[in-house]
Design a protein around this motif. Structure first.
Motif, PDB file in Angstrom:
ATOM      1  N   GLY A 166      26.404 -44.675  20.618  1.00 19.03           N
ATOM      2  CA  GLY A 166      25.405 -44.090  19.740  1.00 19.03           C
ATOM      3  C   GLY A 166      25.324 -44.753  18.383  1.00 19.03           C
ATOM      4  N   MET A 167      26.228 -45.705  18.110  1.00 18.30           N
ATOM      5  CA  MET A 167      26.218 -46.400  16.824  1.00 18.30           C
ATOM      6  C   MET A 167      25.137 -47.486  16.831  1.00 18.30           C
ATOM      7  SD  MET A 167      29.450 -48.206  14.922  1.00 18.30           S
ATOM      8  CE  MET A 167      30.248 -46.621  14.659  1.00 18.30           C
ATOM      9  N   GLU A 168      24.345 -47.534  15.775  1.00 24.20           N
ATOM     10  CA  GLU A 168      23.284 -48.530  15.689  1.00 24.20           C
ATOM     11  C   GLU A 168      23.856 -49.850  15.174  1.00 24.20           C
ATOM     12  OE1 GLU A 168      18.676 -48.814  14.055  1.00 24.20           O
ATOM     13  OE2 GLU A 168      19.982 -47.177  13.418  1.00 24.20           O
ATOM     14  N   HIS A 169      23.459 -50.939  15.807  1.00 19.94           N
ATOM     15  CA  HIS A 169      24.017 -52.234  15.452  1.00 19.94           C
ATOM     16  C   HIS A 169      22.982 -53.118  14.767  1.00 19.94           C
ATOM     17  CE1 HIS A 169      26.622 -50.892  18.881  1.00 19.94           C
ATOM     18  NE2 HIS A 169      27.521 -51.173  17.968  1.00 19.94           N
ATOM     19  N   ALA A 170      23.432 -53.829  13.735  1.00 20.69           N
ATOM     20  CA  ALA A 170      22.564 -54.783  13.054  1.00 20.69           C
ATOM     21  C   ALA A 170      22.456 -56.072  13.850  1.00 20.69           C
ATOM     22  CB  ALA A 170      23.103 -55.076  11.658  1.00 20.69           C
ATOM     23  N   VAL A 171      23.573 -56.478  14.465  1.00 16.39           N
ATOM     24  CA  VAL A 171      23.608 -57.713  15.241  1.00 16.39           C
ATOM     25  C   VAL A 171      24.474 -57.504  16.478  1.00 16.39           C
ATOM     26  CG1 VAL A 171      23.918 -60.224  15.146  1.00 16.39           C
ATOM     27  CG2 VAL A 171      23.720 -58.925  13.018  1.00 16.39           C
ATOM     28  N   GLU A 172      24.041 -58.056  17.605  1.00 13.61           N
ATOM     29  CA  GLU A 172      24.854 -58.067  18.819  1.00 13.61           C
ATOM     30  C   GLU A 172      24.916 -59.488  19.352  1.00 13.61           C
ATOM     31  OE1 GLU A 172      24.167 -55.048  21.770  1.00 13.61           O
ATOM     32  OE2 GLU A 172      23.148 -53.751  20.314  1.00 13.61           O
ATOM     33  N   VAL A 173      26.131 -59.934  19.638  1.00 10.60           N
ATOM     34  CA  VAL A 173      26.362 -61.260  20.206  1.00 10.60           C
ATOM     35  C   VAL A 173      26.832 -61.076  21.645  1.00 10.60           C
ATOM     36  CG1 VAL A 173      27.691 -63.404  20.000  1.00 10.60           C
ATOM     37  CG2 VAL A 173      27.012 -62.144  17.936  1.00 10.60           C
ATOM     38  N   GLU A 174      26.185 -61.762  22.571  1.00  8.90           N
ATOM     39  CA  GLU A 174      26.492 -61.594  23.994  1.00  8.90           C
ATOM     40  C   GLU A 174      26.898 -62.925  24.619  1.00  8.90           C
ATOM     41  OE1 GLU A 174      22.922 -60.018  25.637  1.00  8.90           O
ATOM     42  OE2 GLU A 174      22.984 -58.167  24.448  1.00  8.90           O
ATOM     43  N   THR A 175      28.123 -62.976  25.138  1.00  6.41           N
ATOM     44  CA  THR A 175      28.666 -64.122  25.895  1.00  6.41           C
ATOM     45  C   THR A 175      28.335 -65.455  25.235  1.00  6.41           C
ATOM     46  OG1 THR A 175      26.742 -64.198  27.384  1.00  6.41           O
ATOM     47  CG2 THR A 175      28.623 -62.848  28.070  1.00  6.41           C
TER      48      THR A 175
ATOM     49  N   ILE B  88      21.812 -63.858  20.851  1.00  9.13           N
ATOM     50  CA  ILE B  88      21.988 -63.107  19.613  1.00  9.13           C
ATOM     51  C   ILE B  88      20.841 -62.105  19.510  1.00  9.13           C
ATOM     52  CG2 ILE B  88      22.380 -63.243  17.142  1.00  9.13           C
ATOM     53  CD1 ILE B  88      24.259 -65.045  18.703  1.00  9.13           C
ATOM     54  N   CYS B  89      21.166 -60.868  19.264  1.00  2.00           N
ATOM     55  CA  CYS B  89      20.152 -59.822  19.154  1.00  2.00           C
ATOM     56  C   CYS B  89      20.281 -59.159  17.788  1.00  2.00           C
ATOM     57  CB  CYS B  89      20.337 -58.807  20.278  1.00  2.00           C
ATOM     58  SG  CYS B  89      19.114 -57.489  20.275  1.00  2.00           S
ATOM     59  N   PHE B  90      19.208 -59.179  17.008  1.00  2.00           N
ATOM     60  CA  PHE B  90      19.187 -58.552  15.686  1.00  2.00           C
ATOM     61  C   PHE B  90      18.425 -57.238  15.750  1.00  2.00           C
ATOM     62  CE2 PHE B  90      20.108 -62.904  14.664  1.00  2.00           C
ATOM     63  CZ  PHE B  90      20.910 -62.840  13.541  1.00  2.00           C
ATOM     64  N   SER B  91      19.116 -56.156  15.543  1.00  2.76           N
ATOM     65  CA  SER B  91      18.501 -54.828  15.459  1.00  2.76           C
ATOM     66  C   SER B  91      17.493 -54.572  16.568  1.00  2.76           C
ATOM     67  CB  SER B  91      17.827 -54.637  14.103  1.00  2.76           C
ATOM     68  OG  SER B  91      18.764 -54.715  13.073  1.00  2.76           O
ATOM     69  N   GLY B  92      17.882 -54.893  17.791  1.00  6.58           N
ATOM     70  CA  GLY B  92      17.054 -54.579  18.942  1.00  6.58           C
ATOM     71  C   GLY B  92      16.046 -55.632  19.312  1.00  6.58           C
ATOM     72  N   GLY B  93      15.984 -56.746  18.548  1.00  7.07           N
ATOM     73  CA  GLY B  93      15.019 -57.792  18.875  1.00  7.07           C
ATOM     74  C   GLY B  93      15.688 -59.128  19.033  1.00  7.07           C
ATOM     75  N   LYS B  94      15.465 -59.815  20.121  1.00  2.00           N
ATOM     76  CA  LYS B  94      16.025 -61.145  20.315  1.00  2.00           C
ATOM     77  C   LYS B  94      15.462 -62.080  19.250  1.00  2.00           C
ATOM     78  CE  LYS B  94      18.180 -60.389  24.324  1.00  2.00           C
ATOM     79  NZ  LYS B  94      19.551 -60.725  24.669  1.00  2.00           N
ATOM     80  N   GLY B  95      16.313 -62.965  18.776  1.00  4.13           N
ATOM     81  CA  GLY B  95      15.841 -63.913  17.787  1.00  4.13           C
ATOM     82  C   GLY B  95      16.985 -64.606  17.100  1.00  4.13           C
TER      83      GLY B  95
ATOM     84  N   VAL C  62      28.016 -55.795  15.526  1.00  5.07           N
ATOM     85  CA  VAL C  62      28.187 -55.547  14.095  1.00  5.07           C
ATOM     86  C   VAL C  62      27.384 -54.302  13.724  1.00  5.07           C
ATOM     87  CG1 VAL C  62      27.965 -56.501  11.779  1.00  5.07           C
ATOM     88  CG2 VAL C  62      28.374 -58.041  13.725  1.00  5.07           C
ATOM     89  N   PRO C  63      28.061 -53.178  13.483  1.00  9.49           N
ATOM     90  CA  PRO C  63      27.334 -51.941  13.174  1.00  9.49           C
ATOM     91  C   PRO C  63      26.556 -52.049  11.865  1.00  9.49           C
ATOM     92  CG  PRO C  63      29.601 -51.476  13.808  1.00  9.49           C
ATOM     93  CD  PRO C  63      29.510 -52.959  13.579  1.00  9.49           C
TER      94      PRO C  63
ATOM     95  N   ALA D 145      17.457 -58.921   1.466  1.00 10.33           N
ATOM     96  CA  ALA D 145      17.626 -58.909   2.914  1.00 10.33           C
ATOM     97  C   ALA D 145      18.254 -57.607   3.401  1.00 10.33           C
ATOM     98  CB  ALA D 145      18.500 -60.090   3.334  1.00 10.33           C
ATOM     99  N   GLU D 146      18.296 -57.464   4.709  1.00 11.93           N
ATOM    100  CA  GLU D 146      18.953 -56.319   5.346  1.00 11.93           C
ATOM    101  C   GLU D 146      20.351 -56.686   5.820  1.00 11.93           C
ATOM    102  OE1 GLU D 146      16.518 -54.741   8.495  1.00 11.93           O
ATOM    103  OE2 GLU D 146      14.697 -55.060   7.352  1.00 11.93           O
ATOM    104  N   ILE D 147      20.522 -57.972   6.188  1.00  8.15           N
ATOM    105  CA  ILE D 147      21.791 -58.454   6.714  1.00  8.15           C
ATOM    106  C   ILE D 147      22.189 -59.693   5.914  1.00  8.15           C
ATOM    107  CG2 ILE D 147      23.044 -59.242   8.768  1.00  8.15           C
ATOM    108  CD1 ILE D 147      20.677 -58.070  10.432  1.00  8.15           C
ATOM    109  N   TYR D 148      23.447 -59.712   5.456  1.00  9.08           N
ATOM    110  CA  TYR D 148      23.938 -60.847   4.684  1.00  9.08           C
ATOM    111  C   TYR D 148      25.107 -61.504   5.405  1.00  9.08           C
ATOM    112  CZ  TYR D 148      21.132 -59.314   0.708  1.00  9.08           C
ATOM    113  OH  TYR D 148      20.084 -58.983  -0.100  1.00  9.08           O
TER     114      TYR D 148
END
Length: 251
Positions: free
Chosen positions: A5-14, A66-73, A32-33, A163-166
């Protein structure tokens, strides 16, 4: 801590990154929450800077996403939401620019490279310089500054991006005690504003004082989570292996 349930700013996958066919990062998974102040620690050559650059899109991975706040990019596609402070040693300090010029560059993501800065951009630049205690140096060439002063200027540039993420790569390296204290205050202010900050850090003794989350890395992620839960002797030994004497001084 329950991560569900924790919202993440960034997700890194494999994520795997290699230089000349030699893996520098291997199968990295990391979340990264949002709103955390995270240290990335590990021995020299562990892949800390590589991880930051891959997340920013400055390096092309062999595999992974790399996924930033629910959007690939990547960092290029999300430049208006991401602030970056590189290692001071990677910057050409002889570039003919004033302190004001450098900080004003932080506005270009919103302004665009071919539009003249507005009055509001100059006002924001002055505000950020004052925040880092460098307002009296606005017209000075960056090559004429000390290492600590140069680091403050690049922090001001990142802050001007709003910015939102540093991402910050060893912002404390080579700075004086006064500058280090100023940087810590800025990091904690960003966290209070709900920003997410990820910092490559080398001083194990200050991790618990400066950060609330930590990721230990050595080619792969050893552990990642709240400092009080994962920053302990067992994980440090796994990350640093034969540096037992160092670990006993900080655990």
């Amino acid at each position: 801590m329950d991560m569900k349930g924790m919202e993440h700013a960034v997700e890194v996958e494999t994520l795997t990154v290699a230089y000349d066919a030699k893996p520098v990062l291997w199968d990295v998974n990391l979340k990264v929450p949002k709103g955390t102040l995270m240290a990335v620690v590990g021995p020299n050559g562990a892949g800390k800077t590589t991880l930051i650059k891959a997340m920013l899109g400055l390096l092309t991975p062999v595999t992974g996403a790399i996924c930033f706040s629910g959007g690939k990019g990547d960092g290029h596609a999300l430049k208006n939401r991401i602030g970056y402070v590189p290692q001071s040693g990677s910057v050409d300090w002889d570039f003919p620019a004033t302190v004001q010029d450098v900080v004003l560059m932080g506005c270009y993501g919103k302004l665009g490279w071919f539009r003249r800065p507005r009055k509001a951009d100059y006002e924001l630049t002055a505000q950020m310089l004052k925040k880092v205690g460098m307002e009296q140096y606005a017209s000075r060439q960056i090559s004429q500054l000390s290492g600590g002063q140069q680091q403050r200027v690049f922090l001001a540039r990142a802050l001007a991006q709003e910015a939102e993420i540093y991402f910050m790569d060893e912002p404390f390296k080579g700075v004086d005690a006064q500058t280090e204290k100023a940087i810590v205050l800025l990091l904690k202010e960003l966290k209070e504003q709900g920003k997410t900050v990820m910092v490559v850090h080398h001083d194990l003794q200050t991790v618990a004082d400066y950060f609330d989350w930590v990721t230990l890395i050595n080619l792969r992620v050893i552990a990642s989570g709240p400092v009080e839960e994962v920053f302990h002797e067992e994980n440090l030994k796994m990350a640093y292996r034969s540096t037992g004497a160092l670990l006993r001084s900080v655990v």
